[in-house]
Design an enzyme around this catalytic site. Structure first.
Site, mmCIF file in Angstrom:
data_model
loop_
_atom_site.group_PDB
_atom_site.id
_atom_site.type_symbol
_atom_site.label_atom_id
_atom_site.label_comp_id
_atom_site.label_asym_id
_atom_site.label_seq_id
_atom_site.Cartn_x
_atom_site.Cartn_y
_atom_site.Cartn_z
ATOM 1 N N ARG A 82 0.887 -1.178 -0.065
ATOM 2 C CA ARG A 82 -0.016 0.083 -0.029
ATOM 3 C C ARG A 82 0.937 1.272 0.029
ATOM 4 O O ARG A 82 0.600 2.458 -0.635
ATOM 5 C CB ARG A 82 -0.948 0.079 1.322
ATOM 6 C CG ARG A 82 -1.993 1.192 1.169
ATOM 7 C CD ARG A 82 -3.257 0.718 2.238
ATOM 8 N NE ARG A 82 -4.209 1.686 1.997
ATOM 9 C CZ ARG A 82 -4.360 2.772 2.985
ATOM 10 N NH1 ARG A 82 -3.716 2.841 3.952
ATOM 11 N NH2 ARG A 82 -5.482 3.411 2.681
ATOM 12 N N HIS A 86 0.528 4.025 -2.813
ATOM 13 C CA HIS A 86 0.179 5.528 -2.580
ATOM 14 C C HIS A 86 1.455 6.599 -2.903
ATOM 15 O O HIS A 86 1.165 7.780 -3.258
ATOM 16 C CB HIS A 86 -0.306 5.802 -1.069
ATOM 17 C CG HIS A 86 -1.400 5.280 -0.745
ATOM 18 N ND1 HIS A 86 -2.348 5.886 0.331
ATOM 19 C CD2 HIS A 86 -2.188 4.376 -1.127
ATOM 20 C CE1 HIS A 86 -3.378 5.233 0.514
ATOM 21 N NE2 HIS A 86 -3.341 4.109 -0.618
ATOM 22 N N ASN A 114 -4.230 8.753 3.655
ATOM 23 C CA ASN A 114 -3.115 8.293 4.160
ATOM 24 C C ASN A 114 -3.273 8.377 5.847
ATOM 25 O O ASN A 114 -2.516 7.326 6.676
ATOM 26 C CB ASN A 114 -1.739 9.042 3.992
ATOM 27 C CG ASN A 114 -1.440 8.959 2.543
ATOM 28 O OD1 ASN A 114 -2.011 7.833 1.852
ATOM 29 N ND2 ASN A 114 -0.894 9.633 1.985
ATOM 30 N N HIS A 213 -6.069 -5.816 -3.036
ATOM 31 C CA HIS A 213 -6.832 -5.889 -1.956
ATOM 32 C C HIS A 213 -6.907 -7.159 -1.466
ATOM 33 O O HIS A 213 -7.483 -7.283 -0.081
ATOM 34 C CB HIS A 213 -8.239 -5.271 -2.220
ATOM 35 C CG HIS A 213 -7.990 -3.706 -2.330
ATOM 36 N ND1 HIS A 213 -9.163 -2.858 -2.668
ATOM 37 C CD2 HIS A 213 -6.917 -2.661 -1.858
ATOM 38 C CE1 HIS A 213 -8.721 -1.623 -2.660
ATOM 39 N NE2 HIS A 213 -7.438 -1.508 -2.292
#
Length: 347
Positions: A82, A86, A114, A213
């Site tokens: 992740r 990001h 975040n 995911h």
């Protein structure tokens, strides 16, 4: 979804197979710029042998630290994956997500996608310390994170892919872009697709990358509206779905418990596989943005892909690998550095 420029095909293909030693490849390359800020680095700019002379054991060092971390806590795999995602969606894959706030720089950690959410910074620090001991000032935090994300996926059962290297760490961060560019759990399909395409990623890339995911956890605050909204409508309404919904409401009450978590793939939450897509077909996707890929009336491109990856894990692994390389090749057109500490710019 505007101004998408499809990059040339890569010269080497990411392989959905068991880990092996990286193979040499690639010469210098062209860059397709999506804007004044970002470029899609085709596989020629970054090279698999970038650290061959300057830090030949970089891959082994990162892998060893990731093995220890994932063995201690399998969730570390999702944390690192992740972080990488990001990072790449803001200014390209440049380590900007790792920067702390200072008097002269506002980082991205307080962005709505975040804050109270990103984890894994301590693990990045441990890997960086090992690399600095072995090769001071050589390996960028951006490359570290890209390698670690690949290893994270492998260590929980996912595919291998070659990681081109040679990224630099940014000297800037952008809270504004983080709030604007990173996909959020409540996105509509149109909005979600637009954010991927604006990064030079296709709808196919999007459906495959969201498959990450399968090892993710979501906070109650990010799926409450889904659970108390259309979950029952999209799910089959059978005993299993009803039991699942009742459990989610226990985990995530209508008020309070914002930080309570639930796996996005409740069947095999610690294994990187394709069962996440089965939950979407059953209408039980935890996040609205995920379920939209199968249930939206606009999902004429995404729905067949969800079904394809649910039926064929090899196809999912292959596309996920290719899309991770493509996302990892989003670079910042501006000059950078190799940070000594991933949290701060060099003095």
């Amino acid at each position: 979804m505007n101004h998408f420029i499809s990059p040339p095909k890569k010269k080497t293909r990411a392989m959905a197979r068991a880990p092996k030693s990286p193979q040499p490849c690639l010469a210098l390359m062209t860059i397709v710029c999506l804007s004044s800020r970002l470029c899609i680095a085709q596989m020629d700019l970054l090279t698999l042998e970038y650290y061959k002379e300057t830090c030949p054991h970089v891959l082994e060092i990162v892998r060893a630290e990731m093995e220890c971390a994932v063995l201690a806590n399998p969730r570390n795999a999702a944390f690192i994956l992740r972080l990488h995602f990001h990072d790449c969606f803001v200014q390209g894959c440049d380590g900007s997500v790792l920067l702390d706030d200072t008097y002269t720089l506002k980082g991205e950690k307080e962005a709505k996608a975040n804050v109270n959410s990103l984890r894994g910074f301590e693990l990045v620090d441990r890997i960086k310390n090992k690399l600095e001991s072995e090769c001071p000032g050589v390996v960028s935090c951006a490359d570290l994170l890209t390698i670690a994300a690949r290893d994270a996926v492998i260590l929980v059962g996912g595919p291998y892919w070659d990681v081109p290297l040679g990224r630099k760490d940014s000297k800037t961060a952008s809270l504004e872009l983080a709030n604007m560019d990173i996909p959020t759990p409540d996105e509509s399909l149109l909005s979600l697709s637009s954010k991927f395409v604006s990064q030079g990623l296709s709808v196919t890339d999007m459906v495959a990358l969201v498959g990450g995911h399968t090892i993710g956890m979501a906070r109650c605050v990010n799926f409450r509206e889904r659970v108390y909204g259309d979950f029952q409508e999209t799910s089959k309404g059978g005993p299993i779905s009803e039991s699942r919904l009742a459990h989610l409401k226990e985990v995530c009450p209508a008020e309070g418990g914002d930080d309570n978590t639930s796996p996005m793939d409740y069947v095999t939450p610690s294994l990187f596989d394709n069962s996440f897509y089965h939950t979407l077909i059953e209408g039980e996707g935890l996040l609205n943005s995920d379920q939209e890929m199968h249930s939206s009336l606009l999902g004429f491109e995404t729905k067949p892909l969800v079904r394809k990856y649910a039926e064929d894990m090899v196809a999912f692994f292959k596309q996920f690998s290719d899309s991770m390389v493509k996302m990892g090749n989003i670079t910042n057109a501006e000059g950078g550095e190799v940070r000594k500490n991933c949290h701060f710019l060099n003095i």
